[in-house]
Design an enzyme around this catalytic site. Structure first.
Site, short mmCIF file in Angstrom:
data_model
loop_
_atom_site.label_atom_id
_atom_site.label_comp_id
_atom_site.label_asym_id
_atom_site.label_seq_id
_atom_site.Cartn_x
_atom_site.Cartn_y
_atom_site.Cartn_z
N GLY A 124 -4.26 -9.27 -12.07
CA GLY A 124 -4.66 -9.86 -10.90
C GLY A 124 -3.15 -9.95 -10.02
O GLY A 124 -2.09 -9.85 -10.45
N GLU A 154 -26.13 15.54 -1.81
CA GLU A 154 -27.67 15.64 -1.56
C GLU A 154 -28.44 14.64 -2.25
O GLU A 154 -29.65 14.23 -1.74
CB GLU A 154 -28.30 16.89 -1.58
N THR A 194 -6.23 -2.69 1.91
CA THR A 194 -5.43 -2.08 3.01
C THR A 194 -6.25 -2.09 4.44
O THR A 194 -5.72 -2.71 5.56
CB THR A 194 -4.79 -0.75 2.58
N CYS A 252 -1.58 1.89 -2.95
CA CYS A 252 -2.52 2.86 -2.78
C CYS A 252 -1.99 4.21 -2.70
O CYS A 252 -2.40 5.32 -3.28
CB CYS A 252 -3.36 2.35 -1.52
N ALA A 264 12.70 -14.02 6.05
CA ALA A 264 12.32 -14.86 7.01
C ALA A 264 11.65 -15.81 6.27
O ALA A 264 10.55 -16.10 5.63
CB ALA A 264 11.42 -14.35 8.07
N CYS A 304 0.73 -1.20 0.08
CA CYS A 304 -0.04 0.07 -0.01
C CYS A 304 0.80 1.25 -0.02
O CYS A 304 0.53 2.31 -0.68
CB CYS A 304 -1.00 0.00 1.14
N GLU A 321 -7.47 2.03 -13.01
CA GLU A 321 -6.93 3.12 -12.48
C GLU A 321 -5.63 3.44 -13.14
O GLU A 321 -5.64 4.94 -13.24
CB GLU A 321 -6.43 2.77 -11.01
N HIS A 345 -27.31 21.43 0.66
CA HIS A 345 -27.38 22.17 -0.77
C HIS A 345 -26.43 23.28 -0.80
O HIS A 345 -26.39 24.20 0.14
CB HIS A 345 -28.74 22.38 -0.80
N LYS A 349 -0.20 5.62 -5.88
CA LYS A 349 -1.06 5.50 -6.95
C LYS A 349 -2.04 6.86 -6.79
O LYS A 349 -2.35 7.57 -7.65
CB LYS A 349 -1.98 4.19 -6.84
N ARG A 391 -9.90 -9.41 -21.22
CA ARG A 391 -10.50 -10.43 -21.80
C ARG A 391 -11.80 -10.58 -21.86
O ARG A 391 -12.57 -11.20 -22.56
CB ARG A 391 -10.10 -11.64 -21.31
N TYR A 451 -9.26 -3.33 -10.66
CA TYR A 451 -8.64 -2.25 -10.12
C TYR A 451 -7.61 -1.33 -10.67
O TYR A 451 -7.46 -0.44 -11.35
CB TYR A 451 -8.50 -2.41 -8.70
N ILE A 452 -6.48 -2.23 -10.90
CA ILE A 452 -5.14 -1.65 -11.09
C ILE A 452 -5.16 -1.19 -12.58
O ILE A 452 -4.59 -0.03 -12.72
CB ILE A 452 -4.14 -2.65 -10.93
P1 NDP Z 1 -8.35 -7.70 -10.22
O1 NDP Z 1 -8.63 -8.98 -9.33
O2 NDP Z 1 -9.06 -6.37 -9.70
O3 NDP Z 1 -8.09 -7.52 -11.59
C1 NDP Z 1 -7.70 -8.46 -12.40
C2 NDP Z 1 -8.07 -8.50 -13.88
O4 NDP Z 1 -7.27 -8.97 -14.76
C3 NDP Z 1 -9.44 -8.77 -14.17
O5 NDP Z 1 -10.15 -7.73 -15.00
C4 NDP Z 1 -9.29 -10.37 -14.68
O6 NDP Z 1 -10.46 -10.58 -15.44
C5 NDP Z 1 -8.06 -10.00 -15.38
N1 NDP Z 1 -7.35 -11.40 -15.65
C6 NDP Z 1 -7.08 -12.10 -14.77
N2 NDP Z 1 -6.49 -13.26 -14.92
C7 NDP Z 1 -6.20 -12.95 -16.31
C8 NDP Z 1 -5.45 -13.86 -17.49
N3 NDP Z 1 -5.00 -14.99 -17.01
N4 NDP Z 1 -5.49 -13.21 -18.54
C9 NDP Z 1 -6.14 -12.19 -18.76
N5 NDP Z 1 -6.74 -11.29 -18.03
C10 NDP Z 1 -6.93 -11.69 -16.52
O7 NDP Z 1 -6.76 -7.41 -9.58
P2 NDP Z 1 -5.75 -6.16 -9.88
O8 NDP Z 1 -4.54 -6.74 -10.09
O9 NDP Z 1 -6.42 -4.95 -10.56
O10 NDP Z 1 -5.90 -5.55 -8.25
C11 NDP Z 1 -5.53 -6.79 -7.10
C12 NDP Z 1 -6.24 -6.29 -5.82
O11 NDP Z 1 -5.56 -5.22 -5.13
C13 NDP Z 1 -7.60 -6.22 -6.39
O12 NDP Z 1 -8.61 -7.02 -6.03
C14 NDP Z 1 -8.08 -5.07 -5.18
O13 NDP Z 1 -8.41 -6.05 -3.94
C15 NDP Z 1 -6.61 -4.43 -4.83
N6 NDP Z 1 -6.68 -3.09 -5.19
C16 NDP Z 1 -7.33 -2.16 -4.62
C17 NDP Z 1 -7.52 -0.93 -5.04
C18 NDP Z 1 -8.56 0.15 -4.60
O14 NDP Z 1 -9.06 -0.17 -3.31
N7 NDP Z 1 -8.59 1.24 -5.16
C19 NDP Z 1 -6.71 -0.40 -5.96
C20 NDP Z 1 -5.69 -1.51 -6.58
C21 NDP Z 1 -5.82 -2.79 -6.13
P3 NDP Z 1 -11.48 -11.23 -15.10
O15 NDP Z 1 -12.64 -10.36 -14.42
O16 NDP Z 1 -12.11 -11.83 -16.28
O17 NDP Z 1 -11.39 -12.25 -13.97
#
Ligand code: NDP
Length: 455
Positions: free
Chosen positions: A265, A444, A314, A48, A115, A43, A184, A439, A51, A201, A180-181
């Site tokens: 992911g 609101e 986080t 976070c 560790a 984070c 963003e 307001h 970012k 995908r 998310y990532i």
């Molecule tokens: P996410 O799980 O949010 O998204 C992963 C994306 O990658 C999905 O769109 C998924 O598609 C796609 N994907 C997964 N596997 C494959 C593959 N083999 N080939 C192609 N596409 C694939 O993960 P992120 O990495 O974006 O973020 C990780 C975690 O970090 C989040 O789950 C969140 O909890 C946390 N995070 C939170 C933030 C916030 O609070 N603002 C900001 C950044 C991260 P599909 O949907 O089809 O599975």
């Protein structure tokens, strides 16, 4: 003399591990923490915090444009990437220092190396070779970016770890993923002037979010200039002689970009930690299987945060770490309730959400009353920006309880944090209705929606 060197050994000085270490120490436990990277964890160091600073930087692009409608004449703005990158890096260093001070102030012994678990109560530090006997072990090692399935040339891509340190701003960026990532960073870099293509995908972005929010954000990202390639995967990445990366796609033509950001992911960080030898049960993606008290299959080993792959946020890791320390060392047993966790996606426009989505509520058998509002924010009337805010309230028709609130638009994250208090308290639609509107504000609308969607 005790048979143990420490009462608690924490692996990983990120959000969850640091909180647990400090609280346990405050309860009188002798605590040691190990970190192989920088103190602060994902984070603070590569997630976070940096970012969000990038998000702030990116939004100035529209502020400069909007100012003209309000009478300001702004000279053509220009953006300097190294200034932002280095300022953010300095802030991260400052915060990492604060984390260290917090641990030292709490009298937690710090070991800055990897560790390894060697048994239910024993650890070895990889560099120094020091061995430690711990009454309890807490694994808080977070996650790492997944690059799978591996594709030829995959090493030509970067992850969110590296994106904060790019030597220069690329002309073109290909972002892979629809979570998310990916979203963003696509949103940030397009506003910093990079030509961004987002390849995902699925047929729509942000699987698991409310459908109306997904569709409206997708349209807003396209409107912001991001080229969307949905329902598409990459077969291979190729390095062209001029250093450009060429992505060969399963559908449609190739995509050329100086930077390919892979955000498909994250995986729990358990590889090579020695957990299996100690008898710790891991799940299908390598996550540590824990019960509601964050206890693993080995009674002396617990785990909190992303390494358990529960709700990977986080504040959740922090809460889990706090509950663990209070329960084991403070004589105050409690556990984290993972059911109602607000979250934000810091795209522009941003998402704020708490509770069930419409599909989830429907699947759970609720009879729903759905309230929606889509409107042009006041600022956009004069700035001329094509922008809308969308809000959705999901109400249980039987009990009038608020089941979910979803917002897309300016400040959605800030708004949803306050709304989450009411939803956590079990607020009803009637509670929202008797709340006097503030307001003029966008928020609101949350207390002035009177007519449920038909059908
Ligand atoms: P996410 O799980 O949010 O998204 C992963 C994306 O990658 C999905 O769109 C998924 O598609 C796609 N994907 C997964 N596997 C494959 C593959 N083999 N080939 C192609 N596409 C694939 O993960 P992120 O990495 O974006 O973020 C990780 C975690 O970090 C989040 O789950 C969140 O909890 C946390 N995070 C939170 C933030 C916030 O609070 N603002 C900001 C950044 C991260 P599909 O949907 O089809 O599975």
């Amino acid at each position: 003399m005790s048979e143990f060197d420490v009462d608690l050994f924490v692996i990983g000085a990120g959000s969850g591990g640091t909180r647990a270490a400090r609280i346990a120490s405050g309860h009188g436990a002798k605590v040691m923490i190990a970190e192989e990277d920088r103190i602060g964890g994902t984070c603070v160091i590569r997630g976070c915090v940096p970012k969000k600073l990038f998000v702030y930087a990116s939004r100035f692009a529209e502020d400069f444009e909007d100012a003209a409608g309000f009478g300001w004449s702004v000279p053509k703005p220009s953006f300097d990437w190294p200034t932002l990158r280095d300022a953010v890096a300095n802030e991260v260093t400052r915060l990492s220092g604060l984390y260290r001070k917090g641990l030292e102030g709490a009298k937690v012994a710090i070991r800055e190396e990897r560790a390894l678990v060697e048994g239910p109560h024993s650890l070895r530090l990889a560099k120094s070779g020091e061995t430690i006997r711990a009454r309890h072990i807490l694994v808080a090692t977070g996650g790492y970016p997944a690059f799978d399935p591996p594709i030829p040339g995959g090493e030509l891509g970067i992850s969110s770890n590296e994106v904060f340190h790019l030597p220069s701003l690329p002309k073109r960026m290909l972002v892979v993923g629809g979570g998310y990532i990916a979203l963003e960073f696509a949103s940030v870099f397009t506003r910093l002037g990079v030509a961004v293509t987002l390849l995902h995908r699925g047929d729509n972005i942000l699987r698991g979010f409310d459908e109306d929010i997904r569709t409206r954000l997708r349209d807003a990202l396209a409107h912001a200039g991001i080229t969307l390639r949905l329902g598409c995967t990459i077969d291979r990445l190729e390095l062209l002689p001029d250093g450009v990366r060429r992505a060969h796609c399963a559908k449609g033509g190739p995509i050329d970009a100086e930077v390919v950001l892979v955000a498909t992911g994250r995986r729990p960080n358990t590889v090579g930690l020695g957990l299996e030898t100690a008898g710790v049960k891991l799940g299908p993606v390598g996550e540590i299987m824990v019960d509601e008290n964050s206890a693993s299959s080995v009674p002396s080993i617990h785990a909190v945060g992303d390494v358990t792959n529960r709700v990977n946020l986080t504040p959740v890791a922090i809460r889990e770490g706090h509950a663990f320390a209070d329960t084991l060392f403070g004589g105050k047993p409690w556990h984290m309730d993972h059911n109602l966790v607000a979250s934000a996606v810091f795209t522009t426009p941003e998402i704020g959400t708490v509770g069930l989505t419409e599909n989830q509520a429907f699947a759970a058998g609720y009879e729903l009353r759905v309230f929606e509002s889509a409107f042009r924010p006041m600022k956009a009337t004069i700035s001329g920006r094509q922008e809308r805010i969308y809000m959705k309230l999901l109400v249980d028709a039987k009990t009038d309880r608020m089941l979910g609130v979803h917002i897309l638009g300016h400040d959605a994250g800030e708004i949803i944090q306050a709304v989450a208090i009411a939803v956590t308290m079990g607020a009803t639609k009637a509670d929202f209705d008797r709340t006097i509107a503030l307001h003029p504000s966008a928020a609101e609308e949350l207390v002035t929606m009177r007519t449920a969607r038909a059908g």
